[in-house]
Design an enzyme around this catalytic site. Structure first.
Site, PDB file in Angstrom:
ATOM      1  N   LYS A 149       0.859  -1.190   0.000  1.00  0.00           N
ATOM      2  CA  LYS A 149       0.000   0.000   0.000  1.00  0.00           C
ATOM      3  C   LYS A 149       0.889   1.231   0.000  1.00  0.00           C
ATOM      4  O   LYS A 149       1.535   1.558   0.992  1.00  0.00           O
ATOM      5  CB  LYS A 149      -0.929   0.041   1.220  1.00  0.00           C
ATOM      6  CG  LYS A 149      -2.016   1.084   0.995  1.00  0.00           C
ATOM      7  CD  LYS A 149      -2.577   1.688   2.254  1.00  0.00           C
ATOM      8  CE  LYS A 149      -1.751   2.742   2.891  1.00  0.00           C
ATOM      9  NZ  LYS A 149      -1.593   4.003   2.134  1.00  0.00           N
ATOM     10  N   GLU A 196      11.260   1.735   9.305  1.00  0.00           N
ATOM     11  CA  GLU A 196      12.138   2.876   8.991  1.00  0.00           C
ATOM     12  C   GLU A 196      11.327   4.126   9.288  1.00  0.00           C
ATOM     13  O   GLU A 196      10.343   4.409   8.597  1.00  0.00           O
ATOM     14  CB  GLU A 196      12.559   2.850   7.520  1.00  0.00           C
ATOM     15  CG  GLU A 196      13.297   1.598   7.090  1.00  0.00           C
ATOM     16  CD  GLU A 196      14.671   1.440   7.734  1.00  0.00           C
ATOM     17  OE1 GLU A 196      15.122   2.379   8.410  1.00  0.00           O
ATOM     18  OE2 GLU A 196      15.258   0.373   7.584  1.00  0.00           O
ATOM     19  N   CYS A 230      14.066  11.450   4.660  1.00  0.00           N
ATOM     20  CA  CYS A 230      14.261  11.109   6.073  1.00  0.00           C
ATOM     21  C   CYS A 230      15.688  11.366   6.531  1.00  0.00           C
ATOM     22  O   CYS A 230      15.927  11.566   7.714  1.00  0.00           O
ATOM     23  CB  CYS A 230      13.901   9.653   6.296  1.00  0.00           C
ATOM     24  SG  CYS A 230      14.801   8.558   5.177  1.00  0.00           S
ATOM     25  N   GLU A 271      10.787  16.652  14.381  1.00  0.00           N
ATOM     26  CA  GLU A 271      11.015  16.521  12.940  1.00  0.00           C
ATOM     27  C   GLU A 271      10.059  17.442  12.179  1.00  0.00           C
ATOM     28  O   GLU A 271       8.847  17.352  12.351  1.00  0.00           O
ATOM     29  CB  GLU A 271      10.776  15.073  12.491  1.00  0.00           C
ATOM     30  CG  GLU A 271      11.019  14.880  11.004  1.00  0.00           C
ATOM     31  CD  GLU A 271      10.641  13.473  10.511  1.00  0.00           C
ATOM     32  OE1 GLU A 271       9.539  12.990  10.839  1.00  0.00           O
ATOM     33  OE2 GLU A 271      11.450  12.878   9.787  1.00  0.00           O
TER      34      GLU A 271
END
Ligand code: NAD
Length: 480
Positions: free
Chosen positions: A181, A257, A291, A384
């Site tokens: 997905k 991750e 990332c 973040e």
């Protein structure tokens, strides 16, 4: 490019009864298509198809056949290279050059790497002797690797095809079947991948694709499914927590991750020009939506002012950058720009939405931004942002630099800039991160371990590390 589910070797028709949601071009905010939203029944059908393929044709393949199949998939992506680039640029708004030199070539590389790596795995065997044991007292132990089964692959929007294939390739190589997905924001290259896999002639059900949202939708239907044997996920740390809670119900293994708040540590002895250019790349590539991007920069005090001035000037020069993925993400990044000022930051460059005087003014752009003056505990320094922004702070000693770099709940990547080889060796292993680059950024060798520590992930991908996650070692002991 019309996104479609691919289940059991066939694309499901998008008929008027299909529930859809709009696909938005982040460059100008226009609606460019409709994406089907998978119902629970569609996800169930995909998992069933994957199970049947595991018990059937794909489960019966030899490593040689799987290796050849992966090379054929790579060939089929290569044959559609321009269509893949167009789709990735259209979904993300990223500069065409980035898609053409990084995203799509790397996706091809992922399939080729795992097609070849299948042969590079050392297998273990032990000749065992047990004195006093009834029987011969001798045994031969060896290890075989079995696939985990049906694997759910959930991927984010920032590097859509690259990160999807980074999991699909090793999962298939190890003999699993896959239900993938992609992010709801970027469904197009995943649909093209299904076409490429179909053309490569994989058995029906070996690879399945469903589209849709995550929470209380296709993503959650998939990760909470009792017949899914493993979950490989890339995305936000908070999403990882939510998936892990669901996975706990069935003790489903996870490979995660997750997010990052990556540090750059720049010592006074560094080649400052290289450190500035390296930080321009590490902070602003893909508008900071990688990332591995740097969001915290620590510079030894004697070069601090010079570095701030050079990086600020370079950030102000940048004009050819892409948008944020969505209006919501643009708003989130801008809210951090405002928060930084509230927290007392000095805005050295950027700090707002740009004005272009063309259709991009309807899109989701933010300026590349350089901040200074915040304390280490400020939210802007700790959370973040996932946009084109970094905060620069000075340090005085090596010890302090390591402490500041490690003062984060995240631990994905870091860069260290120094000409002192001994210092590089001393500092790099002390930084809490899965990857530390010295005098460079984002140089990747697909055989090396990739992943994060702390809230940045669980497990490692890359090379045999991925094959280890996607397979189960079984010990066979034979009395001889
Ligand atoms: P996200 O977590 O919002 O979404 C990622 C995927 O998870 C999407 O496909 C989404 O639909 C799905 N999802 C969301 N909620 C779900 C749920 N409850 N159950 C199942 N699936 C669910 O992340 P994003 O915004 O797409 O991506 C940006 C984030 O990804 C950033 O935090 C970034 O650091 C991280 N990221 C990490 C890496 C890495 O390798 N560590 C790489 C790229 C991006």
């Amino acid at each position: 490019m019309q996104a479609a589910h691919y289940v059991g070797g066939a694309f499901l028709p998008n008929d008027p009864a299909t529930t859809t949601f709009p696909l938005v071009d982040p460059v100008d905010g226009s609606t460019v298509g409709q994406v089907p939203e998978a119902a629970r029944e569609t996800v169930d059908a995909a998992v069933r198809a994957a199970r049947e393929a595991l018990d059937g044709a794909w489960g019966a393949t030899s490593p040689e056949e799987r290796s050849a199949a992966l090379h054929r998939i790579a060939d089929e992506i290569q044959a559609r290279f321009d269509a893949f680039v167009d789709a990735e640029v259209s979904d993300t708004g990223k500069p065409r050059e980035l898609a053409a030199t990084v995203d799509i070539p790397r996706a091809i590389g992922n399939f080729r790497a795992y097609a070849d790596l299948l042969y590079g795995r050392p297998e273990q065997s032990y000749s065992t002797s047990v004195p006093g044991w009834s029987g011969s007292g001798q045994a031969l132990n060896y290890t075989v690797r079995r696939p985990l089964g049906v694997v759910a692959v959930i991927s984010p929007w920032n590097l859509p095809l690259l990160l999807l294939t980074w999991k699909v390739a090793p999962a298939l190589a190890a003999g699993n079947t896959v239900v993938a997905k992609p992010s709801e924001e970027t469904p197009s290259t995943a649909t093209l991948l299904a076409e490429a896999i179909d053309a490569a002639g994989l058995p029906a059900g070996a690879f399945n694709l469903v589209h849709g949202h995550g929470t209380n939708a296709a993503g959650a239907f998939l990760t909470s499914h009792p017949d899914v044997d493993a979950i490989a996920f890339t995305g936000e740390s908070a999403t990882g927590s939510a998936i892990m809670r669901e996975a706990a119900n069935h003790l489903t293994p996870v490979s995660f991750e997750l997010g990052g708040k990556n540090a750059a540590v720049i010592f006074a002895d560094a080649d400052l020009e290289a450190a500035v250019e390296g930080t321009v790349r590490s902070a602003f590539t893909h508008s900071g939506q990688i990332c591995l991007c740097t969001e915290r920069v620590y510079v030894e005090r004697s070069r601090y002012e010079e570095f701030v001035s050079l990086l600020g000037a370079r950030a102000r020069e940048l004009t050819d950058y892409g948008p944020m993925i969505s209006a919501a993400h643009r708003d989130k990044v801008l809210s951090y720009y405002r928060l930084a000022v509230e927290e007392g930051a000095t805005v050295v460059a950027g700090g707002k939405a740009p004005h272009f005087g063309d259709r991009r003014d309807e899109g989701f752009y933010v300026e590349p931004t350089v901040l200074t003056g915040l304390p280490q505990h400020a939210r802007t320094v700790q959370e973040e942002v996932f946009g084109p922004v970094c905060h620069i702070a000075p340090f005085d000693t090596e010890e302090e630099a390591v402490r500041l770099a490690n003062d984060s709940r995240y631990g994905l990547a870091a860069t260290v800039w120094t000409r002192d080889l001994s210092r590089a060796h001393r500092v790099a292993p002390r930084i809490d991160a899965g990857i530390v680059w010295v005098n460079c950024w984002n140089l990747r060798d697909l055989r090396t371990p990739f992943g994060g520590v702390k809230d940045s992930g669980i497990g490692r991908e890359g090379g045999t590390y991925s094959l280890d996650f996607f397979s189960e070692p079984v010990n066979v002991c034979i009395q001889v």
